[in-house]
Write a protein that holds these residues in place. Structure first.
Motif, PDB file in Angstrom:
ATOM      1  N   GLU A  36       0.833  -1.207   0.000  1.00  0.00           N
ATOM      2  CA  GLU A  36       0.000   0.000   0.000  1.00  0.00           C
ATOM      3  C   GLU A  36       0.873   1.264   0.000  1.00  0.00           C
ATOM      4  O   GLU A  36       0.613   2.209  -0.749  1.00  0.00           O
ATOM      5  N   SER A  37       1.944   1.259   0.836  1.00  0.00           N
ATOM      6  CA  SER A  37       2.772   2.470   0.905  1.00  0.00           C
ATOM      7  C   SER A  37       3.579   2.652  -0.378  1.00  0.00           C
ATOM      8  O   SER A  37       3.837   3.774  -0.807  1.00  0.00           O
ATOM      9  N   ILE A  38       3.937   1.521  -1.038  1.00  0.00           N
ATOM     10  CA  ILE A  38       4.658   1.629  -2.322  1.00  0.00           C
ATOM     11  C   ILE A  38       3.719   2.242  -3.370  1.00  0.00           C
ATOM     12  O   ILE A  38       4.095   3.170  -4.093  1.00  0.00           O
ATOM     13  N   VAL A  39       2.476   1.734  -3.402  1.00  0.00           N
ATOM     14  CA  VAL A  39       1.490   2.239  -4.379  1.00  0.00           C
ATOM     15  C   VAL A  39       1.263   3.734  -4.160  1.00  0.00           C
ATOM     16  O   VAL A  39       1.253   4.542  -5.102  1.00  0.00           O
ATOM     17  N   GLU A  40       1.122   4.120  -2.881  1.00  0.00           N
ATOM     18  CA  GLU A  40       0.861   5.530  -2.561  1.00  0.00           C
ATOM     19  C   GLU A  40       2.016   6.408  -3.055  1.00  0.00           C
ATOM     20  O   GLU A  40       1.805   7.433  -3.701  1.00  0.00           O
ATOM     21  N   ALA A  41       3.265   5.960  -2.768  1.00  0.00           N
ATOM     22  CA  ALA A  41       4.438   6.749  -3.175  1.00  0.00           C
ATOM     23  C   ALA A  41       4.546   6.799  -4.699  1.00  0.00           C
ATOM     24  O   ALA A  41       4.875   7.840  -5.280  1.00  0.00           O
ATOM     25  N   LEU A  42       4.216   5.652  -5.343  1.00  0.00           N
ATOM     26  CA  LEU A  42       4.306   5.607  -6.811  1.00  0.00           C
ATOM     27  C   LEU A  42       3.281   6.526  -7.462  1.00  0.00           C
ATOM     28  O   LEU A  42       3.595   7.242  -8.415  1.00  0.00           O
ATOM     29  N   ASP A  43       2.036   6.504  -6.930  1.00  0.00           N
ATOM     30  CA  ASP A  43       0.993   7.343  -7.524  1.00  0.00           C
ATOM     31  C   ASP A  43       1.413   8.810  -7.497  1.00  0.00           C
ATOM     32  O   ASP A  43       1.181   9.548  -8.456  1.00  0.00           O
ATOM     33  N   THR A  44       2.067   9.226  -6.401  1.00  0.00           N
ATOM     34  CA  THR A  44       2.540  10.618  -6.322  1.00  0.00           C
ATOM     35  C   THR A  44       3.652  10.839  -7.347  1.00  0.00           C
ATOM     36  O   THR A  44       3.644  11.819  -8.096  1.00  0.00           O
ATOM     37  N   SER A  86       4.570  13.157 -11.960  1.00  0.00           N
ATOM     38  CA  SER A  86       5.567  14.050 -12.565  1.00  0.00           C
ATOM     39  C   SER A  86       6.738  13.297 -13.200  1.00  0.00           C
ATOM     40  O   SER A  86       7.647  13.910 -13.742  1.00  0.00           O
ATOM     41  N   MET A  87       6.736  11.952 -13.109  1.00  0.00           N
ATOM     42  CA  MET A  87       7.899  11.204 -13.614  1.00  0.00           C
ATOM     43  C   MET A  87       7.463  10.091 -14.548  1.00  0.00           C
ATOM     44  O   MET A  87       6.316   9.621 -14.481  1.00  0.00           O
ATOM     45  N   SER A  88       8.428   9.621 -15.349  1.00  0.00           N
ATOM     46  CA  SER A  88       8.174   8.455 -16.194  1.00  0.00           C
ATOM     47  C   SER A  88       8.105   7.228 -15.283  1.00  0.00           C
ATOM     48  O   SER A  88       8.546   7.281 -14.117  1.00  0.00           O
ATOM     49  N   VAL A  89       7.599   6.095 -15.833  1.00  0.00           N
ATOM     50  CA  VAL A  89       7.502   4.861 -15.040  1.00  0.00           C
ATOM     51  C   VAL A  89       8.884   4.465 -14.508  1.00  0.00           C
ATOM     52  O   VAL A  89       9.052   4.130 -13.332  1.00  0.00           O
ATOM     53  N   LYS A  90       9.873   4.538 -15.403  1.00  0.00           N
ATOM     54  CA  LYS A  90      11.243   4.139 -15.013  1.00  0.00           C
ATOM     55  C   LYS A  90      11.773   5.001 -13.870  1.00  0.00           C
ATOM     56  O   LYS A  90      12.280   4.499 -12.866  1.00  0.00           O
ATOM     57  N   ASP A  91      11.634   6.341 -14.050  1.00  0.00           N
ATOM     58  CA  ASP A  91      12.164   7.262 -13.024  1.00  0.00           C
ATOM     59  C   ASP A  91      11.417   7.107 -11.706  1.00  0.00           C
ATOM     60  O   ASP A  91      12.009   7.136 -10.624  1.00  0.00           O
ATOM     61  N   ALA A  92      10.069   6.951 -11.809  1.00  0.00           N
ATOM     62  CA  ALA A  92       9.275   6.812 -10.580  1.00  0.00           C
ATOM     63  C   ALA A  92       9.684   5.545  -9.830  1.00  0.00           C
ATOM     64  O   ALA A  92       9.820   5.551  -8.603  1.00  0.00           O
ATOM     65  N   ALA A  93       9.921   4.455 -10.573  1.00  0.00           N
ATOM     66  CA  ALA A  93      10.321   3.186  -9.929  1.00  0.00           C
ATOM     67  C   ALA A  93      11.669   3.359  -9.225  1.00  0.00           C
ATOM     68  O   ALA A  93      11.851   2.918  -8.078  1.00  0.00           O
ATOM     69  N   LEU A 148      12.182   4.321  -0.398  1.00  0.00           N
ATOM     70  CA  LEU A 148      11.641   3.361   0.586  1.00  0.00           C
ATOM     71  C   LEU A 148      12.613   2.224   0.887  1.00  0.00           C
ATOM     72  O   LEU A 148      12.358   1.408   1.772  1.00  0.00           O
ATOM     73  N   GLY A 149      13.685   2.139   0.124  1.00  0.00           N
ATOM     74  CA  GLY A 149      14.684   1.090   0.370  1.00  0.00           C
ATOM     75  C   GLY A 149      14.179  -0.297   0.002  1.00  0.00           C
ATOM     76  O   GLY A 149      14.443  -1.256   0.722  1.00  0.00           O
ATOM     77  N   VAL A 150      13.383  -0.390  -1.089  1.00  0.00           N
ATOM     78  CA  VAL A 150      12.907  -1.716  -1.530  1.00  0.00           C
ATOM     79  C   VAL A 150      13.407  -2.001  -2.949  1.00  0.00           C
ATOM     80  O   VAL A 150      13.804  -1.078  -3.671  1.00  0.00           O
ATOM     81  N   SER A 151      13.376  -3.280  -3.320  1.00  0.00           N
ATOM     82  CA  SER A 151      13.918  -3.694  -4.615  1.00  0.00           C
ATOM     83  C   SER A 151      13.258  -2.943  -5.782  1.00  0.00           C
ATOM     84  O   SER A 151      12.026  -2.823  -5.840  1.00  0.00           O
ATOM     85  N   ARG A 152      14.083  -2.478  -6.727  1.00  0.00           N
ATOM     86  CA  ARG A 152      13.576  -1.712  -7.867  1.00  0.00           C
ATOM     87  C   ARG A 152      12.699  -2.592  -8.762  1.00  0.00           C
ATOM     88  O   ARG A 152      11.720  -2.123  -9.355  1.00  0.00           O
ATOM     89  N   LYS A 153      13.059  -3.902  -8.792  1.00  0.00           N
ATOM     90  CA  LYS A 153      12.304  -4.822  -9.645  1.00  0.00           C
ATOM     91  C   LYS A 153      10.837  -4.883  -9.203  1.00  0.00           C
ATOM     92  O   LYS A 153       9.912  -4.778 -10.023  1.00  0.00           O
ATOM     93  N   ILE A 192       5.064  -2.997 -10.018  1.00  0.00           N
ATOM     94  CA  ILE A 192       3.846  -2.327  -9.524  1.00  0.00           C
ATOM     95  C   ILE A 192       3.605  -1.047 -10.341  1.00  0.00           C
ATOM     96  O   ILE A 192       2.468  -0.731 -10.714  1.00  0.00           O
ATOM     97  N   ALA A 193       4.710  -0.337 -10.657  1.00  0.00           N
ATOM     98  CA  ALA A 193       4.582   0.920 -11.410  1.00  0.00           C
ATOM     99  C   ALA A 193       3.986   0.663 -12.793  1.00  0.00           C
ATOM    100  O   ALA A 193       3.116   1.421 -13.263  1.00  0.00           O
ATOM    101  N   LEU A 194       4.426  -0.438 -13.429  1.00  0.00           N
ATOM    102  CA  LEU A 194       3.907  -0.787 -14.766  1.00  0.00           C
ATOM    103  C   LEU A 194       2.405  -1.042 -14.681  1.00  0.00           C
ATOM    104  O   LEU A 194       1.617  -0.523 -15.480  1.00  0.00           O
ATOM    105  N   ASP A 195       2.006  -1.853 -13.676  1.00  0.00           N
ATOM    106  CA  ASP A 195       0.586  -2.156 -13.475  1.00  0.00           C
ATOM    107  C   ASP A 195      -0.218  -0.859 -13.297  1.00  0.00           C
ATOM    108  O   ASP A 195      -1.280  -0.687 -13.885  1.00  0.00           O
TER     109      ASP A 195
END
Ligand code: SAM
Length: 296
Positions: free
Chosen positions: A253-261, A265-272, A279-284, A289-292
């Motif tokens: 949930e917190s990853i989704v929230e941060a990604l939506d923000t 303003s960023m591309s999928v790649k940059d946002a990921a 958040l210190g989590v794996s980029r993969k 999640i960002a692609l979805d």
């Protein structure tokens, strides 16, 4: 045996060694007078000139330790002493004299005068050294039980309200044990303000009157300490320490929230990349999640 006649009772007499030319910063006790190193006593006993933030305090300390002045000059210096006094000190050093400098208590330069002097001596290329010793911040860190691998010494917080708030806000994200000096009159207010700015759950320690008769260490979270201190009269000298923030648990949930923000303003790649680093989590995982999110 007559009291005091046993050589073991006598305080060790400082060795009368010649002190090399240059400026010698000397750390002095923060409470108990015997917290002074043998080297500090040597420097005080042997320097050509004694320089002090407070000349009376230094004379008193030397009296306690049986160090005679023998007619040596004792001159006052603090960071606002003015250019004249600074030039006098630089002149003496340039003549090849040895000078001992002590602040009111503890280590010079640590919330005490000495910085301008050190800078001028360094700029003039004159010799300078330090006889290290007591420092309330280090003594408090040792007793705190808080992580000591990384610490941030912030000195005294400003007293003006606005400056104080931004000072505390700046410290909220510092990933280190925070160490502050504060007057007993403002301690309750500081703890309450820190609870509001840094979060009441942060672990903290208040060290009072270190090395003195009424030494006390209070531990708890900021909210509890603020309440405790508000209900009693606090006297003496104070160091406040605060543990670093505990990183919030990262959930999908917190990853989704941060990604939506970020995706606003960023591309999928940059946002990921940004979210995985923040958040210190794996980029993969974040990228999937960002692609979805971007496709959905
Ligand atoms: N140069 C000193 C040092 O090395 O710690 C600090 C000097 S600063 C002007 C004085 C402040 O240091 C006090 O207001 C207090 O916050 C802290 N402090 C000094 N001695 C202390 C002691 N014995 N116990 C607790 N805090 C002390």
């Amino acid at each position: 045996m007559r009291q005091g006649s046993d050589p073991a009772d006598a305080a060790p007499k400082p060795a009368l060694r010649a002190i090399p030319p240059g400026l010698h910063f000397v750390s002095t006790p923060i409470g108990t007078a015997r917290d002074i190193t043998l080297r500090a006593l040597d420097v005080l006993a042997g320097a050509d000139v004694l320089v002090a933030e407070d000349t009376r305090t230094l004379r008193h300390l030397m009296e306690i330790h049986g160090i005679p002045l023998n007619g040596r000059p004792v001159i006052a210096y603090h960071d606002h002493s003015g250019e004249g006094q600074m030039q006098r000190i630089i002149g003496l050093l340039a003549e090849g004299k040895s000078l001992a400098y002590a602040s009111e208590a503890g280590t010079p330069l640590i919330s005490d005068p000495g910085f301008e002097l050190a800078r001028a001596v360094a700029a003039a290329g004159l010799p300078m050294t330090a006889a290290p010793g007591p420092c309330a911040a280090v003594c408090a860190l040792t007793l705190s039980g808080l992580p000591s691998d990384r610490f941030f010494f912030a000195g005294f917080p400003p007293s003006a309200q606005g400056a104080r708030r931004s000072f505390l806000e700046d410290m909220a994200g510092v990933k280190a044990t925070l160490i502050l000096y504060e007057s007993p009159k403002r301690l309750a207010a500081l703890l309450a303000e820190m609870a509001a700015t840094l979060g009441g759950a942060r672990q903290a320690v208040v060290c009072r009157e270190l090395t003195k008769r009424f030494e006390e260490v209070l531990r708890g979270d900021l909210a509890t300490l603020a309440e405790e201190v508000a209900t009693r009269e606090i006297k003496g000298e104070i160091v406040v320490l605060v543990d670093r923030a505990v990183p919030a648990e990262v959930t999908e949930e917190s990853i989704v929230e941060a990604l939506d923000t970020a995706l606003r303003s960023m591309s999928v790649k940059d946002a990921a990349t940004f979210v995985s680093q923040t958040l210190g989590v794996s980029r993969k995982i974040v990228y999937r999640i960002a692609l979805d999110r971007s496709q959905g």
